[in-house]
Scaffold this motif. Structure first.
Motif, mmCIF file in Angstrom:
data_model
loop_
_atom_site.group_PDB
_atom_site.id
_atom_site.type_symbol
_atom_site.label_atom_id
_atom_site.label_comp_id
_atom_site.label_asym_id
_atom_site.label_seq_id
_atom_site.Cartn_x
_atom_site.Cartn_y
_atom_site.Cartn_z
ATOM 1 N N ASN A 30 -3.716 -36.966 13.014
ATOM 2 C CA ASN A 30 -3.564 -36.299 11.609
ATOM 3 C C ASN A 30 -3.327 -34.731 11.742
ATOM 4 O OD1 ASN A 30 -6.047 -38.307 10.801
ATOM 5 N ND2 ASN A 30 -4.184 -38.785 10.333
ATOM 6 N N GLU A 31 -3.106 -34.256 13.009
ATOM 7 C CA GLU A 31 -2.790 -32.993 13.243
ATOM 8 C C GLU A 31 -1.605 -32.422 12.944
ATOM 9 O OE1 GLU A 31 -4.452 -29.288 16.235
ATOM 10 O OE2 GLU A 31 -4.073 -31.246 17.009
ATOM 11 N N VAL A 32 -1.233 -31.162 12.357
ATOM 12 C CA VAL A 32 0.231 -30.781 12.406
ATOM 13 C C VAL A 32 0.048 -29.558 13.342
ATOM 14 C CG1 VAL A 32 2.065 -29.533 10.851
ATOM 15 C CG2 VAL A 32 0.423 -31.510 9.922
ATOM 16 N N VAL A 33 1.073 -29.774 14.250
ATOM 17 C CA VAL A 33 1.100 -28.506 15.379
ATOM 18 C C VAL A 33 2.681 -28.142 15.054
ATOM 19 C CG1 VAL A 33 1.381 -28.232 17.868
ATOM 20 C CG2 VAL A 33 -0.483 -29.734 16.798
ATOM 21 N N VAL A 34 2.629 -26.824 14.839
ATOM 22 C CA VAL A 34 4.227 -26.284 14.801
ATOM 23 C C VAL A 34 4.393 -25.366 16.264
ATOM 24 C CG1 VAL A 34 5.597 -24.713 13.391
ATOM 25 C CG2 VAL A 34 4.011 -26.324 12.215
ATOM 26 N N MET A 35 5.572 -25.734 16.651
ATOM 27 C CA MET A 35 6.065 -24.920 17.960
ATOM 28 C C MET A 35 6.866 -24.005 17.594
ATOM 29 S SD MET A 35 5.782 -28.049 20.884
ATOM 30 C CE MET A 35 5.288 -26.959 22.107
ATOM 31 N N ILE A 36 6.584 -22.507 18.015
ATOM 32 C CA ILE A 36 7.803 -21.515 17.820
ATOM 33 C C ILE A 36 8.036 -20.830 18.999
ATOM 34 C CG2 ILE A 36 6.975 -21.333 15.327
ATOM 35 C CD1 ILE A 36 5.395 -18.630 16.320
ATOM 36 N N GLY A 37 9.126 -20.099 18.975
ATOM 37 C CA GLY A 37 9.354 -19.309 20.160
ATOM 38 C C GLY A 37 10.644 -19.283 20.295
ATOM 39 N N LYS A 203 3.056 -21.092 8.612
ATOM 40 C CA LYS A 203 1.909 -20.428 8.143
ATOM 41 C C LYS A 203 1.206 -21.341 6.954
ATOM 42 C CE LYS A 203 3.451 -15.619 8.266
ATOM 43 N NZ LYS A 203 4.147 -14.648 7.478
ATOM 44 N N GLU A 204 1.955 -22.355 6.332
ATOM 45 C CA GLU A 204 1.570 -22.892 4.960
ATOM 46 C C GLU A 204 0.751 -24.033 5.639
ATOM 47 O OE1 GLU A 204 2.918 -25.074 0.793
ATOM 48 O OE2 GLU A 204 4.166 -23.323 1.849
ATOM 49 N N VAL A 205 1.411 -24.850 6.369
ATOM 50 C CA VAL A 205 1.333 -26.333 6.622
ATOM 51 C C VAL A 205 0.428 -26.597 8.031
ATOM 52 C CG1 VAL A 205 2.394 -28.608 7.071
ATOM 53 C CG2 VAL A 205 3.206 -26.844 5.399
ATOM 54 N N ALA A 206 0.769 -25.630 9.075
ATOM 55 C CA ALA A 206 0.321 -25.878 10.551
ATOM 56 C C ALA A 206 -1.450 -25.961 10.294
ATOM 57 C CB ALA A 206 0.834 -25.082 11.331
ATOM 58 N N ASP A 207 -1.920 -26.914 11.179
ATOM 59 C CA ASP A 207 -3.356 -26.758 11.664
ATOM 60 C C ASP A 207 -3.371 -25.861 12.997
ATOM 61 O OD1 ASP A 207 -4.432 -28.799 9.840
ATOM 62 O OD2 ASP A 207 -3.293 -30.105 10.877
ATOM 63 N N ARG A 208 -2.170 -25.907 13.684
ATOM 64 C CA ARG A 208 -2.309 -25.093 14.800
ATOM 65 C C ARG A 208 -0.656 -24.597 15.292
ATOM 66 N NH1 ARG A 208 -3.564 -27.684 20.359
ATOM 67 N NH2 ARG A 208 -3.580 -29.439 19.384
ATOM 68 N N VAL A 209 -0.716 -23.394 15.525
ATOM 69 C CA VAL A 209 0.868 -22.991 15.893
ATOM 70 C C VAL A 209 0.703 -22.393 17.485
ATOM 71 C CG1 VAL A 209 2.288 -21.125 15.590
ATOM 72 C CG2 VAL A 209 1.174 -21.896 13.711
ATOM 73 N N ILE A 210 1.852 -23.055 18.206
ATOM 74 C CA ILE A 210 1.839 -22.896 19.688
ATOM 75 C C ILE A 210 3.088 -21.823 19.652
ATOM 76 C CG2 ILE A 210 2.541 -24.033 21.837
ATOM 77 C CD1 ILE A 210 0.844 -26.440 20.747
ATOM 78 N N PHE A 211 2.822 -20.777 20.356
ATOM 79 C CA PHE A 211 4.177 -19.982 20.813
ATOM 80 C C PHE A 211 4.478 -20.463 22.221
ATOM 81 C CE2 PHE A 211 5.767 -16.084 22.926
ATOM 82 C CZ PHE A 211 6.797 -15.963 22.036
ATOM 83 N N MET A 212 5.756 -20.787 22.543
ATOM 84 C CA MET A 212 6.294 -21.098 23.897
ATOM 85 C C MET A 212 7.445 -19.944 24.208
ATOM 86 S SD MET A 212 6.897 -25.155 24.575
ATOM 87 C CE MET A 212 7.710 -24.807 26.337
ATOM 88 N N ALA A 213 7.402 -19.630 25.417
ATOM 89 C CA ALA A 213 8.522 -18.918 26.130
ATOM 90 C C ALA A 213 8.479 -19.152 27.490
ATOM 91 C CB ALA A 213 8.009 -17.609 25.692
ATOM 92 N N ASP A 214 9.911 -19.143 28.025
ATOM 93 C CA ASP A 214 9.972 -19.266 29.632
ATOM 94 C C ASP A 214 9.181 -20.568 30.046
ATOM 95 O OD1 ASP A 214 11.225 -16.769 29.277
ATOM 96 O OD2 ASP A 214 9.430 -15.635 29.618
ATOM 97 N N GLY A 215 9.342 -21.553 29.160
ATOM 98 C CA GLY A 215 8.618 -22.746 29.652
ATOM 99 C C GLY A 215 7.343 -22.821 29.899
ATOM 100 N N HIS A 216 6.541 -22.014 29.242
ATOM 101 C CA HIS A 216 5.128 -21.766 29.279
ATOM 102 C C HIS A 216 4.498 -21.727 27.845
ATOM 103 C CE1 HIS A 216 4.676 -20.992 33.438
ATOM 104 N NE2 HIS A 216 5.394 -20.118 33.488
ATOM 105 N N ILE A 217 3.463 -22.362 27.522
ATOM 106 C CA ILE A 217 2.769 -22.182 26.242
ATOM 107 C C ILE A 217 1.932 -20.637 26.750
ATOM 108 C CG2 ILE A 217 0.701 -22.924 24.846
ATOM 109 C CD1 ILE A 217 1.531 -25.880 25.366
#
Length: 245
Positions: A30-37, A203-217
């Motif tokens: 039930n978690e909403v994870v949003v990945m940005i980058g 901002k509104e929906v994510a339980d957690r936001v993950i920032f990815m760059a260059d193949g890494h979290i």
């Protein structure tokens, strides 16, 4: 909350190009994870490894306790539980909207045609397109096609849905309708991993936001932490550019 997805030291290379460089991630039920980058950081590749559309080079993916490397695991059964919504809608133009939604449950013997039709009508109503059951996809706008694609994914009754930049191919005025459907799913408790550039949605929906760059979290946390007080320099740079701060 129980663990839905566990990823350990996940790597993916194309020849000498290492796209994923050892990712570790746990996603709960039930978690909403949003990945940005930035583009090219490996976000879409990561999503595609979760249902083995891409074969990982190294590392472990465990979904609902099933290690995807175990030869005894029936990958088709695992895939049925993982819905995926792509940037491009991949609808069959020779079928009606209703037939697109009904196709997989009927083909896989999960539902009779009559039951699948009732379900398809219900799902199209959920995404605000009940009047389009007999329409052909080419008569729809991009935003409508993407909502049909979400209804088609829901017809398989997945436990989780992976969204790969679902709004990036849409005109700006159509984005809101698709995000509204996704917000409704999140509220209903669907486990979701969403790769997106829609920061308002994150901002509104994510339980957690993950920032990815260059193949890494590079960084992960609650939306207010990532957007309000990012710790990593790369996260700060990215958000400054994208939010025009």
């Amino acid at each position: 909350m129980s663990t839905k997805i566990e990823v350990q030291n996940l790597k993916k290379s194309y020849g000498s190009n290492e796209v994923l460089k050892g990712l570790d991630l746990i996603v709960k039920d039930n978690e909403v994870v949003v990945m940005i980058g930035p583009s090219g950081s490996g976000k879409s590749t990561f999503l595609r490894t979760l249902n083995k559309l891409e074969e990982p080079t190294a590392g472990k993916i465990i979904i609902d306790g099933h290690d995807l490397k175990d030869p005894r695991v029936n990958m088709n059964q695992v895939r049925e539980k993982i819905g995926m919504v792509f940037q491009h809608f991949n609808l069959f133009n020779n079928l009606t909207v209703g037939e697109n939604v009904m196709l997989s449950p009927v083909e896989l013997g999960k539902m009779s045609k009559a039951d699948a039709e009732l379900e398809a009508r219900e799902l199209l109503k959920e995404v605000g397109l009940e009047d389009k059951f007999n329409a052909k996809p080419q008569s729809l706008s991009g935003g409508q096609k993407q909502r049909v694609a979400i209804a088609r994914t829901l017809a398989m009754k997945p436990d989780m849905i992976l969204f790969d930049e679902p709004t990036s191919a849409l005109d700006p005025e159509m984005v809101g309708d698709v995000l509204a459907v996704m917000k409704k799913l999140a509220k209903a408790g669907m486990t979701m991993i969403v790769v997106t550039h829609e920061m308002g949605f994150a901002k509104e929906v994510a339980d957690r936001v993950i920032f990815m760059a260059d193949g890494h979290i590079m960084e992960e946390g609650k939306p207010e932490e990532i957007f309000g007080n990012p710790q990593n320099e790369r996260t700060q740079e990215f958000l400054n550019k994208i939010l025009n701060v």
